[in-house]
Design a protein around this motif. Structure first.
Motif, short mmCIF file in Angstrom:
data_model
loop_
_atom_site.label_atom_id
_atom_site.label_comp_id
_atom_site.label_asym_id
_atom_site.label_seq_id
_atom_site.Cartn_x
_atom_site.Cartn_y
_atom_site.Cartn_z
N LYS A 289 5.09 0.97 7.70
CA LYS A 289 3.98 1.91 7.54
C LYS A 289 4.32 3.01 6.53
CE LYS A 289 1.86 1.27 12.09
NZ LYS A 289 1.44 1.93 13.35
N THR A 290 5.58 3.45 6.54
CA THR A 290 5.98 4.49 5.59
C THR A 290 5.87 3.99 4.15
OG1 THR A 290 7.50 5.41 7.24
CG2 THR A 290 7.82 6.08 4.94
N GLY A 291 6.35 2.78 3.92
CA GLY A 291 6.25 2.21 2.58
C GLY A 291 4.82 1.97 2.16
N LYS A 292 3.99 1.54 3.10
CA LYS A 292 2.57 1.32 2.79
C LYS A 292 1.89 2.62 2.41
CE LYS A 292 -1.68 -0.44 4.92
NZ LYS A 292 -2.26 -1.08 6.14
N LYS A 293 2.18 3.69 3.14
CA LYS A 293 1.59 4.99 2.82
C LYS A 293 2.07 5.48 1.46
CE LYS A 293 1.00 9.65 4.67
NZ LYS A 293 1.33 10.60 5.77
N PHE A 294 3.33 5.21 1.13
CA PHE A 294 3.88 5.62 -0.16
C PHE A 294 3.12 4.93 -1.30
CE2 PHE A 294 6.80 4.80 -3.70
CZ PHE A 294 7.19 6.09 -4.02
N ILE A 295 2.87 3.64 -1.18
CA ILE A 295 2.14 2.90 -2.21
C ILE A 295 0.74 3.46 -2.37
CG2 ILE A 295 1.22 0.65 -2.86
CD1 ILE A 295 4.21 0.81 -3.12
N GLN A 296 0.07 3.75 -1.27
CA GLN A 296 -1.29 4.28 -1.35
C GLN A 296 -1.32 5.66 -1.98
OE1 GLN A 296 -2.41 4.01 2.78
NE2 GLN A 296 -3.06 1.86 2.62
N ALA B 89 -1.88 -1.39 -14.69
CA ALA B 89 -0.83 -1.42 -13.67
C ALA B 89 -1.33 -0.92 -12.33
CB ALA B 89 0.37 -0.59 -14.14
N LEU B 90 -2.12 0.14 -12.35
CA LEU B 90 -2.66 0.68 -11.10
C LEU B 90 -3.59 -0.32 -10.42
CD1 LEU B 90 -3.40 4.39 -12.06
CD2 LEU B 90 -1.91 3.61 -10.22
N GLN C 30 -2.06 -2.88 -1.96
CA GLN C 30 -1.71 -1.73 -1.14
C GLN C 30 -2.08 -1.91 0.33
OE1 GLN C 30 -3.72 1.82 -2.42
NE2 GLN C 30 -5.73 0.84 -2.51
N ALA C 31 -2.98 -2.84 0.64
CA ALA C 31 -3.31 -3.09 2.05
C ALA C 31 -2.17 -3.82 2.75
CB ALA C 31 -4.60 -3.89 2.15
N ASN C 32 -1.52 -4.73 2.05
CA ASN C 32 -0.37 -5.48 2.60
C ASN C 32 0.76 -5.48 1.57
OD1 ASN C 32 -1.67 -6.56 5.14
ND2 ASN C 32 -3.05 -7.45 3.60
#
Length: 496
Positions: free
Chosen positions: A222-229, A249-250, A257-259
Protein backbone atom coordinates in the motif's frame (compact mmCIF):
# COMPACT_ATOMS: atom_id res chain seq x y z
CA UNK A 1 -4.82 25.49 -17.92
CA UNK A 2 -5.82 25.70 -21.60
CA UNK A 3 -7.88 28.86 -21.01
CA UNK A 4 -5.03 30.53 -19.11
CA UNK A 5 -2.51 29.73 -21.85
CA UNK A 6 -4.84 31.04 -24.54
CA UNK A 7 -5.29 34.25 -22.55
CA UNK A 8 -1.51 34.72 -22.20
CA UNK A 9 -1.14 34.32 -25.97
CA UNK A 10 -3.97 36.80 -26.49
CA UNK A 11 -2.22 39.38 -24.31
CA UNK A 12 1.10 39.15 -26.12
CA UNK A 13 -0.62 39.16 -29.53
CA UNK A 14 -2.96 42.14 -28.92
CA UNK A 15 -1.65 45.66 -29.47
CA UNK A 16 -1.21 47.67 -26.24
CA UNK A 17 -2.63 44.82 -24.13
CA UNK A 18 -1.19 44.15 -20.66
CA UNK A 19 -1.62 41.50 -17.97
CA UNK A 20 -2.11 41.81 -14.22
CA UNK A 21 -3.20 39.55 -11.36
CA UNK A 22 -5.67 40.14 -8.51
CA UNK A 23 -6.32 38.00 -5.45
CA UNK A 24 -9.28 38.20 -3.05
CA UNK A 25 -8.45 37.60 0.60
CA UNK A 26 -10.69 35.41 2.79
CA UNK A 27 -12.89 34.62 -0.21
CA UNK A 28 -14.77 31.74 1.47
CA UNK A 29 -15.45 33.51 4.76
CA UNK A 30 -18.59 35.30 5.94
CA UNK A 31 -20.75 34.60 2.90
CA UNK A 32 -24.31 34.82 4.20
CA UNK A 33 -26.17 31.51 4.11
CA UNK A 34 -29.90 31.20 3.51
CA UNK A 35 -29.89 27.81 5.20
CA UNK A 36 -27.96 27.59 8.45
CA UNK A 37 -25.72 24.67 9.42
CA UNK A 38 -25.02 23.33 12.90
CA UNK A 39 -21.90 21.88 14.48
CA UNK A 40 -20.99 20.24 17.77
CA UNK A 41 -17.60 20.80 19.42
CA UNK A 42 -16.07 19.12 22.45
CA UNK A 43 -15.41 21.67 25.18
CA UNK A 44 -12.18 20.02 26.34
CA UNK A 45 -10.63 20.48 22.86
CA UNK A 46 -11.13 24.26 22.83
CA UNK A 47 -8.48 26.71 24.18
CA UNK A 48 -9.16 27.67 27.83
CA UNK A 49 -8.99 31.42 27.11
CA UNK A 50 -11.54 30.99 24.34
CA UNK A 51 -13.87 29.11 26.70
CA UNK A 52 -13.49 31.80 29.35
CA UNK A 53 -13.96 34.70 26.91
CA UNK A 54 -17.31 33.45 25.64
CA UNK A 55 -18.38 31.76 28.90
CA UNK A 56 -18.89 28.45 27.18
CA UNK A 57 -19.00 26.51 30.48
CA UNK A 58 -22.46 27.96 31.08
CA UNK A 59 -23.59 26.92 27.58
CA UNK A 60 -22.11 23.44 27.47
CA UNK A 61 -24.21 20.30 27.79
CA UNK A 62 -23.80 17.76 30.58
CA UNK A 63 -21.65 15.54 28.40
CA UNK A 64 -19.19 18.41 27.70
CA UNK A 65 -20.25 19.63 24.24
CA UNK A 66 -21.23 23.04 22.84
CA UNK A 67 -23.50 23.52 19.83
CA UNK A 68 -22.90 26.24 17.23
CA UNK A 69 -25.05 27.76 14.54
CA UNK A 70 -23.17 28.56 11.32
CA UNK A 71 -24.67 31.53 9.49
CA UNK A 72 -21.80 32.42 7.14
CA UNK A 73 -19.33 30.63 4.89
CA UNK A 74 -16.30 29.02 6.52
CA UNK A 75 -13.56 26.60 5.60
CA UNK A 76 -14.70 23.00 5.69
CA UNK A 77 -18.26 23.59 4.49
CA UNK A 78 -18.87 21.76 1.21
CA UNK A 79 -21.08 24.57 -0.08
CA UNK A 80 -18.70 27.41 0.88
CA UNK A 81 -17.13 27.54 -2.57
CA UNK A 82 -20.33 27.71 -4.59
CA UNK A 83 -21.88 30.26 -2.22
CA UNK A 84 -18.88 32.58 -2.54
CA UNK A 85 -18.82 32.08 -6.31
CA UNK A 86 -22.52 32.89 -6.74
CA UNK A 87 -22.22 36.00 -4.59
CA UNK A 88 -19.20 37.22 -6.57
CA UNK A 89 -20.99 36.58 -9.86
CA UNK A 90 -24.04 38.52 -8.66
CA UNK A 91 -21.91 41.49 -7.64
CA UNK A 92 -19.86 41.54 -10.84
CA UNK A 93 -22.94 41.23 -13.06
CA UNK A 94 -24.22 44.55 -11.74
CA UNK A 95 -20.97 46.15 -12.98
CA UNK A 96 -21.18 44.66 -16.47
CA UNK A 97 -18.90 41.63 -16.06
CA UNK A 98 -20.33 38.34 -17.37
CA UNK A 99 -19.10 34.79 -17.05
CA UNK A 100 -18.97 32.74 -20.24
CA UNK A 101 -21.64 30.08 -20.61
CA UNK A 102 -19.22 27.88 -22.57
CA UNK A 103 -16.02 28.38 -20.56
CA UNK A 104 -16.99 28.73 -16.87
CA UNK A 105 -13.72 30.31 -15.71
CA UNK A 106 -13.62 33.00 -18.43
CA UNK A 107 -15.14 36.46 -17.85
CA UNK A 108 -15.40 39.63 -19.92
CA UNK A 109 -17.09 43.03 -19.72
CA UNK A 110 -20.07 44.08 -21.80
CA UNK A 111 -18.18 46.84 -23.58
CA UNK A 112 -14.83 47.50 -21.89
CA UNK A 113 -11.70 45.97 -23.51
CA UNK A 114 -11.00 43.76 -20.50
CA UNK A 115 -11.37 40.05 -19.79
CA UNK A 116 -10.00 37.68 -17.19
CA UNK A 117 -9.78 34.10 -16.02
CA UNK A 118 -10.98 33.36 -12.50
CA UNK A 119 -9.78 30.29 -10.61
CA UNK A 120 -11.36 30.28 -7.13
CA UNK A 121 -10.23 33.77 -6.03
CA UNK A 122 -7.30 34.38 -8.40
CA UNK A 123 -7.84 36.77 -11.32
CA UNK A 124 -5.62 36.78 -14.42
CA UNK A 125 -6.61 40.01 -16.17
CA UNK A 126 -6.01 41.12 -19.76
CA UNK A 127 -6.74 44.81 -20.31
CA UNK A 128 -6.14 47.49 -22.93
CA UNK A 129 -5.94 50.73 -20.99
CA UNK A 130 -5.13 50.99 -17.29
CA UNK A 131 -8.41 52.75 -16.47
CA UNK A 132 -10.34 49.57 -17.29
CA UNK A 133 -8.22 47.50 -14.93
CA UNK A 134 -8.75 50.09 -12.22
CA UNK A 135 -12.51 49.83 -12.79
CA UNK A 136 -12.41 46.09 -12.07
CA UNK A 137 -10.26 46.66 -8.98
CA UNK A 138 -12.67 49.30 -7.69
CA UNK A 139 -15.62 46.95 -8.18
CA UNK A 140 -13.86 44.31 -6.08
CA UNK A 141 -12.58 46.71 -3.42
CA UNK A 142 -16.13 47.85 -2.67
CA UNK A 143 -16.95 44.39 -1.26
CA UNK A 144 -13.64 42.56 -0.71
CA UNK A 145 -10.10 43.01 0.48
CA UNK A 146 -7.81 42.42 -2.47
CA UNK A 147 -4.14 42.34 -3.36
CA UNK A 148 -2.85 42.92 -6.87
CA UNK A 149 0.27 42.90 -9.01
CA UNK A 150 0.49 45.18 -12.03
CA UNK A 151 3.39 43.28 -13.60
CA UNK A 152 1.44 39.99 -13.58
CA UNK A 153 4.46 37.75 -12.96
CA UNK A 154 2.79 35.07 -10.81
CA UNK A 155 -0.46 33.25 -11.43
CA UNK A 156 -1.68 29.76 -10.40
CA UNK A 157 1.83 28.66 -9.48
CA UNK A 158 3.25 29.90 -12.79
CA UNK A 159 6.09 32.40 -13.03
CA UNK A 160 5.40 34.64 -16.04
CA UNK A 161 8.16 36.71 -17.66
CA UNK A 162 6.76 39.31 -20.04
CA UNK A 163 8.82 40.69 -22.91
CA UNK A 164 6.37 43.09 -24.54
CA UNK A 165 9.13 44.70 -26.62
CA UNK A 166 9.98 41.50 -28.49
CA UNK A 167 6.44 40.10 -28.37
CA UNK A 168 7.23 37.09 -26.18
CA UNK A 169 6.05 35.67 -22.87
CA UNK A 170 7.83 32.91 -20.95
CA UNK A 171 6.14 30.69 -18.34
CA UNK A 172 7.96 28.47 -15.86
CA UNK A 173 7.70 26.96 -12.37
CA UNK A 174 11.22 27.46 -10.91
CA UNK A 175 10.97 25.73 -7.51
CA UNK A 176 8.25 23.16 -8.22
CA UNK A 177 10.55 20.21 -8.98
CA UNK A 178 12.87 21.06 -6.10
CA UNK A 179 9.98 20.96 -3.64
CA UNK A 180 8.64 17.73 -5.18
CA UNK A 181 12.01 16.02 -4.76
CA UNK A 182 12.12 17.08 -1.11
CA UNK A 183 8.59 15.75 -0.62
CA UNK A 184 9.49 12.33 -2.04
CA UNK A 185 12.96 12.36 -0.41
CA UNK A 186 14.50 11.65 -3.77
CA UNK A 187 18.19 12.35 -4.23
CA UNK A 188 19.36 13.75 -7.58
CA UNK A 189 21.11 11.14 -9.73
CA UNK A 190 24.90 11.06 -9.91
CA UNK A 191 24.71 10.65 -13.67
CA UNK A 192 22.32 12.90 -15.65
CA UNK A 193 19.13 11.14 -16.71
CA UNK A 194 17.99 12.38 -20.13
CA UNK A 195 15.06 10.07 -20.79
CA UNK A 196 11.94 10.01 -18.55
CA UNK A 197 11.00 6.40 -19.35
CA UNK A 198 12.82 3.28 -20.61
CA UNK A 199 12.57 3.08 -24.38
CA UNK A 200 11.84 0.04 -26.50
CA UNK A 201 15.03 -1.11 -28.26
CA UNK A 202 14.95 -1.01 -32.04
CA UNK A 203 14.87 -4.44 -33.65
CA UNK A 204 16.44 -4.05 -37.05
CA UNK A 205 15.15 -6.45 -39.70
CA UNK A 206 12.02 -7.41 -37.73
CA UNK A 207 9.01 -8.07 -39.96
CA UNK A 208 6.39 -8.16 -37.19
CA UNK A 209 5.52 -5.78 -34.37
CA UNK A 210 4.63 -7.30 -31.03
CA UNK A 211 3.13 -5.76 -27.91
CA UNK A 212 5.07 -5.26 -24.70
CA UNK A 213 5.59 -8.39 -22.56
CA UNK A 214 3.49 -8.80 -19.41
CA UNK A 215 5.05 -7.33 -16.27
CA UNK A 216 5.90 -10.25 -13.96
CA UNK A 217 7.73 -8.31 -11.24
CA UNK A 218 6.49 -8.46 -7.59
CA UNK A 219 3.53 -6.18 -6.71
CA UNK A 220 3.99 -3.22 -4.38
CA UNK A 221 2.39 -2.81 -0.96
CA UNK A 222 0.00 0.00 0.00
CA UNK A 223 2.86 2.38 0.76
CA UNK A 224 4.43 1.80 -2.64
CA UNK A 225 1.07 2.17 -4.36
CA UNK A 226 0.44 5.50 -2.64
CA UNK A 227 3.94 6.65 -3.64
CA UNK A 228 3.26 5.93 -7.33
CA UNK A 229 -0.06 7.78 -7.20
CA UNK A 230 1.49 10.81 -5.50
CA UNK A 231 4.31 11.00 -8.06
CA UNK A 232 1.82 10.87 -10.93
CA UNK A 233 -0.45 13.50 -9.39
CA UNK A 234 2.39 15.86 -8.47
CA UNK A 235 4.21 15.77 -11.79
CA UNK A 236 1.06 15.84 -13.93
CA UNK A 237 0.32 19.50 -13.16
CA UNK A 238 3.93 20.45 -13.90
CA UNK A 239 3.89 18.48 -17.16
CA UNK A 240 0.61 20.02 -18.33
CA UNK A 241 1.77 23.50 -17.38
CA UNK A 242 5.32 23.66 -18.76
CA UNK A 243 7.15 20.36 -19.40
CA UNK A 244 5.31 18.31 -22.02
CA UNK A 245 8.27 15.93 -22.34
CA UNK A 246 7.02 14.05 -19.25
CA UNK A 247 3.50 13.34 -20.50
CA UNK A 248 4.20 10.08 -22.34
CA UNK A 249 6.02 8.64 -19.32
CA UNK A 250 3.31 9.77 -16.93
CA UNK A 251 0.62 8.18 -19.09
CA UNK A 252 2.37 4.82 -19.07
CA UNK A 253 2.99 4.87 -15.33
CA UNK A 254 -0.56 6.04 -14.59
CA UNK A 255 -2.04 2.98 -16.32
CA UNK A 256 -0.28 0.81 -13.72
CA UNK A 257 -0.92 2.86 -10.58
CA UNK A 258 -3.97 0.79 -9.60
CA UNK A 259 -1.85 -2.39 -9.43
CA UNK A 260 1.77 -1.22 -9.42
CA UNK A 261 4.73 -3.55 -9.41
CA UNK A 262 8.42 -3.25 -8.67
CA UNK A 263 9.01 -2.38 -12.33
CA UNK A 264 6.50 0.48 -12.00
CA UNK A 265 8.47 1.82 -9.03
CA UNK A 266 11.68 1.67 -11.07
CA UNK A 267 10.03 3.67 -13.87
CA UNK A 268 8.71 6.25 -11.39
CA UNK A 269 12.16 6.75 -9.90
CA UNK A 270 13.62 7.16 -13.38
CA UNK A 271 11.03 9.86 -14.06
CA UNK A 272 12.07 11.64 -10.86
CA UNK A 273 15.71 11.38 -11.95
CA UNK A 274 14.76 13.00 -15.26
CA UNK A 275 12.90 15.78 -13.42
CA UNK A 276 15.92 16.37 -11.18
CA UNK A 277 18.21 16.58 -14.22
CA UNK A 278 15.90 19.07 -15.99
CA UNK A 279 14.22 20.96 -13.11
CA UNK A 280 13.34 24.28 -14.73
CA UNK A 281 11.37 23.86 -17.96
CA UNK A 282 10.32 27.06 -19.75
CA UNK A 283 7.69 27.48 -22.47
CA UNK A 284 7.77 30.56 -24.69
CA UNK A 285 4.80 32.03 -26.57
CA UNK A 286 5.44 34.47 -29.40
CA UNK A 287 3.00 37.02 -30.77
CA UNK A 288 0.87 35.55 -33.54
CA UNK A 289 -2.39 35.96 -35.45
CA UNK A 290 -4.09 33.76 -32.81
CA UNK A 291 -5.08 31.03 -35.27
CA UNK A 292 -5.23 27.62 -33.61
CA UNK A 293 -3.16 24.93 -35.36
CA UNK A 294 -2.17 21.41 -34.46
CA UNK A 295 -0.13 18.33 -35.31
CA UNK A 296 -1.61 14.85 -34.90
CA UNK A 297 0.19 11.50 -34.75
CA UNK A 298 -0.16 8.02 -33.27
CA UNK A 299 2.04 5.06 -32.37
CA UNK A 300 0.65 1.60 -33.08
CA UNK A 301 0.79 -1.14 -30.39
CA UNK A 302 3.24 0.86 -28.30
CA UNK A 303 1.49 0.31 -24.96
CA UNK A 304 0.66 -2.75 -22.91
CA UNK A 305 -2.38 -4.89 -23.78
CA UNK A 306 -2.08 -3.98 -27.47
CA UNK A 307 -3.03 -0.33 -27.00
CA UNK A 308 -1.90 2.60 -29.12
CA UNK A 309 -1.04 6.18 -28.13
CA UNK A 310 -2.51 9.35 -29.66
CA UNK A 311 -0.31 12.43 -29.63
CA UNK A 312 -1.15 16.05 -30.41
CA UNK A 313 0.67 19.38 -30.38
CA UNK A 314 -1.50 22.53 -30.48
CA UNK A 315 -0.18 26.07 -30.83
CA UNK A 316 -1.21 29.51 -32.06
CA UNK A 317 0.15 30.77 -35.36
CA UNK A 318 -0.74 32.65 -38.54
CA UNK A 319 -3.34 31.59 -41.08
CA UNK A 320 -0.97 29.99 -43.60
CA UNK A 321 -0.90 26.65 -45.45
CA UNK A 322 1.85 25.37 -43.15
CA UNK A 323 1.70 27.29 -39.83
CA UNK A 324 4.98 28.01 -38.07
CA UNK A 325 5.50 26.34 -34.71
CA UNK A 326 4.92 28.18 -31.44
CA UNK A 327 4.83 27.23 -27.76
CA UNK A 328 2.35 24.45 -27.00
CA UNK A 329 -0.94 25.62 -25.47
CA UNK A 330 -2.13 22.00 -25.35
CA UNK A 331 -0.24 18.71 -25.64
CA UNK A 332 -2.28 15.54 -26.06
CA UNK A 333 -0.72 12.25 -24.97
CA UNK A 334 -3.53 9.74 -24.50
CA UNK A 335 -3.76 5.99 -24.65
CA UNK A 336 -6.57 5.07 -27.05
CA UNK A 337 -9.05 3.02 -25.03
CA UNK A 338 -10.06 0.62 -27.79
CA UNK A 339 -7.62 -1.67 -29.59
CA UNK A 340 -6.76 -0.34 -33.04
CA UNK A 341 -6.67 -2.94 -35.80
CA UNK A 342 -4.12 -1.17 -37.99
CA UNK A 343 -1.70 1.74 -38.04
CA UNK A 344 -4.07 3.70 -40.28
CA UNK A 345 -6.92 3.21 -37.81
CA UNK A 346 -4.63 4.37 -34.98
CA UNK A 347 -3.78 7.53 -36.96
CA UNK A 348 -7.45 8.14 -37.64
CA UNK A 349 -8.25 7.63 -33.96
CA UNK A 350 -5.57 10.15 -33.02
CA UNK A 351 -7.07 12.66 -35.45
CA UNK A 352 -10.48 12.17 -33.83
CA UNK A 353 -9.09 12.68 -30.31
CA UNK A 354 -7.09 15.78 -31.27
CA UNK A 355 -9.92 17.43 -33.20
CA UNK A 356 -12.27 16.76 -30.31
CA UNK A 357 -9.82 18.52 -27.97
CA UNK A 358 -9.54 21.45 -30.38
CA UNK A 359 -13.27 22.27 -30.39
CA UNK A 360 -13.34 23.89 -26.90
CA UNK A 361 -10.16 25.84 -27.73
CA UNK A 362 -11.83 27.22 -30.86
CA UNK A 363 -14.85 28.38 -28.84
CA UNK A 364 -12.62 30.04 -26.23
CA UNK A 365 -10.62 31.91 -28.86
CA UNK A 366 -13.84 33.11 -30.49
CA UNK A 367 -15.02 34.45 -27.12
CA UNK A 368 -11.71 36.26 -26.68
CA UNK A 369 -12.36 38.05 -29.96
CA UNK A 370 -10.11 36.02 -32.25
CA UNK A 371 -12.06 34.76 -35.28
CA UNK A 372 -11.02 31.24 -36.25
CA UNK A 373 -10.71 29.93 -39.81
CA UNK A 374 -10.76 26.14 -40.34
CA UNK A 375 -8.20 24.80 -37.87
CA UNK A 376 -5.22 23.31 -39.76
CA UNK A 377 -4.33 19.83 -38.47
CA UNK A 378 -1.20 18.13 -39.77
CA UNK A 379 -0.95 14.35 -40.19
CA UNK A 380 1.73 12.13 -41.67
CA UNK A 381 -0.55 9.25 -42.70
CA UNK A 382 -1.98 9.41 -46.22
CA UNK A 383 -4.64 6.78 -45.54
CA UNK A 384 -6.09 8.70 -42.60
CA UNK A 385 -5.97 11.88 -44.67
CA UNK A 386 -7.84 10.19 -47.52
CA UNK A 387 -10.55 8.88 -45.19
CA UNK A 388 -11.13 12.32 -43.65
CA UNK A 389 -11.08 14.14 -46.98
CA UNK A 390 -13.41 11.52 -48.47
CA UNK A 391 -10.98 10.65 -51.27
CA UNK A 392 -10.67 7.07 -49.97
CA UNK A 393 -13.76 4.98 -49.31
CA UNK A 394 -12.72 1.91 -47.30
CA UNK A 395 -14.95 -1.15 -47.60
CA UNK A 396 -14.44 -3.25 -44.50
CA UNK A 397 -14.01 -0.59 -41.83
CA UNK A 398 -17.38 -0.31 -40.13
CA UNK A 399 -15.65 0.14 -36.77
CA UNK A 400 -13.69 3.10 -38.15
CA UNK A 401 -16.87 4.62 -39.61
CA UNK A 402 -18.78 4.34 -36.34
CA UNK A 403 -16.00 5.85 -34.25
CA UNK A 404 -14.52 8.52 -36.50
CA UNK A 405 -17.13 9.58 -39.06
CA UNK A 406 -17.45 12.66 -36.85
CA UNK A 407 -14.28 13.98 -38.54
CA UNK A 408 -15.92 14.13 -41.96
CA UNK A 409 -18.91 15.95 -40.49
CA UNK A 410 -16.77 18.62 -38.83
CA UNK A 411 -14.65 19.06 -41.94
CA UNK A 412 -17.76 19.75 -44.01
CA UNK A 413 -18.71 22.38 -41.42
CA UNK A 414 -15.31 23.98 -42.16
CA UNK A 415 -14.09 23.65 -38.61
CA UNK A 416 -10.94 21.75 -39.60
CA UNK A 417 -8.49 21.55 -42.47
CA UNK A 418 -6.46 18.34 -42.43
CA UNK A 419 -3.26 18.31 -44.50
CA UNK A 420 -0.27 16.00 -44.94
CA UNK A 421 3.39 16.63 -44.27
CA UNK A 422 6.31 14.27 -43.76
CA UNK A 423 6.79 12.61 -40.39
CA UNK A 424 9.96 14.45 -39.22
CA UNK A 425 8.04 17.77 -39.25
CA UNK A 426 5.20 16.42 -37.08
CA UNK A 427 5.59 17.65 -33.49
CA UNK A 428 2.86 15.30 -32.28
CA UNK A 429 5.14 12.29 -32.77
CA UNK A 430 7.29 13.16 -29.75
CA UNK A 431 4.69 12.25 -27.10
CA UNK A 432 3.45 9.07 -28.79
CA UNK A 433 6.31 6.80 -27.78
CA UNK A 434 9.25 6.41 -25.41
CA UNK A 435 12.45 7.59 -27.06
CA UNK A 436 16.12 7.04 -26.33
CA UNK A 437 18.06 9.65 -24.37
CA UNK A 438 19.82 11.00 -27.46
CA UNK A 439 16.48 11.78 -29.11
CA UNK A 440 15.18 13.59 -26.01
CA UNK A 441 18.35 15.67 -25.88
CA UNK A 442 18.05 16.74 -29.52
CA UNK A 443 14.27 17.35 -29.60
CA UNK A 444 13.73 18.98 -26.18
CA UNK A 445 14.89 22.45 -27.39
CA UNK A 446 12.12 22.41 -30.03
CA UNK A 447 9.48 22.46 -27.29
CA UNK A 448 11.21 24.29 -24.42
CA UNK A 449 13.28 27.45 -24.07
CA UNK A 450 16.84 27.55 -22.68
CA UNK A 451 17.02 28.99 -19.21
CA UNK A 452 19.82 31.35 -20.23
CA UNK A 453 17.41 33.35 -22.43
CA UNK A 454 15.01 34.00 -19.57
CA UNK A 455 17.85 34.74 -17.14
CA UNK A 456 19.11 37.41 -19.53
CA UNK A 457 15.64 38.94 -19.71
CA UNK A 458 15.37 39.01 -15.91
CA UNK A 459 18.81 40.63 -15.54
CA UNK A 460 17.89 43.29 -18.08
CA UNK A 461 14.66 43.98 -16.20
CA UNK A 462 16.46 44.25 -12.86
CA UNK A 463 18.99 46.60 -14.43
CA UNK A 464 16.20 48.90 -15.62
CA UNK A 465 14.63 48.88 -12.16
CA UNK A 466 17.96 49.69 -10.56
CA UNK A 467 18.50 52.59 -12.96
CA UNK A 468 15.05 53.98 -12.17
CA UNK A 469 15.57 53.63 -8.42
CA UNK A 470 19.08 55.14 -8.42
CA UNK A 471 19.16 58.75 -7.10
CA UNK A 472 19.97 61.29 -9.81
CA UNK A 473 23.32 62.98 -9.78
CA UNK A 474 23.49 66.74 -9.19
CA UNK A 475 24.28 67.42 -12.83
CA UNK A 476 21.42 65.21 -14.09
CA UNK A 477 18.96 66.81 -11.67
CA UNK A 478 20.03 70.32 -12.81
CA UNK A 479 19.60 69.31 -16.46
CA UNK A 480 16.11 67.96 -15.77
CA UNK A 481 15.12 71.16 -14.00
CA UNK A 482 16.46 73.23 -16.90
CA UNK A 483 14.37 71.18 -19.36
CA UNK A 484 11.28 71.87 -17.27
CA UNK A 485 11.99 75.63 -17.35
CA UNK A 486 12.81 75.90 -13.64
CA UNK A 487 16.36 77.10 -14.33
CA UNK A 488 17.76 79.49 -16.93
CA UNK A 489 19.58 78.08 -19.89
CA UNK A 490 22.73 79.77 -18.53
CA UNK A 491 24.17 80.26 -15.08
CA UNK A 492 21.99 82.47 -12.94
CA UNK A 493 19.08 82.62 -10.56
CA UNK A 494 15.90 80.56 -10.99
CA UNK A 495 13.13 82.07 -13.05
CA UNK A 496 10.37 83.81 -11.12
Amino acid sequence: MLTVKLLLNSVISTKNARFMTIDIKDFYLNTLMTRYEYMRLKLSELPPDFVEEYKLNNKATKDGYVYLEIRGGMYGLPQAGILAQELLEKRLNTKGYRQSKITPEFWKHDWRPICFTLVVDDFGVKYVGQEHAEHLMQCLQDKYTISYEWEGTRYLGLTIDWDYTNGEVHISMPTYIEEALLRFKHQPPRKPQNQPHPHTPIRYGAKQQFTEPVDASPPLDKTGKKFIQEVCGTLLYYARAVDCTMLAALGSIATQQANPTQLTLTKARQLLDYAATHPDAIVTYRASDMVLAGHSDASYLSESKAHSIAGGHFFLASNSPYPDNNGAVLTVAKIIKVVMLSAAEAELGALYINCREAVPARHQLEEMGHVQPPTPIQTDNTTALGVVNNTIQPRRTKAMDMRFHWLRCRKRQKQFRVYWRAGPTNKGDYVTKHHAAIHHTSVRPEFLTPRSKVDLLRKRREHVRAQMARPMSRLTARANLRCKGVLNSGVGTPRQ
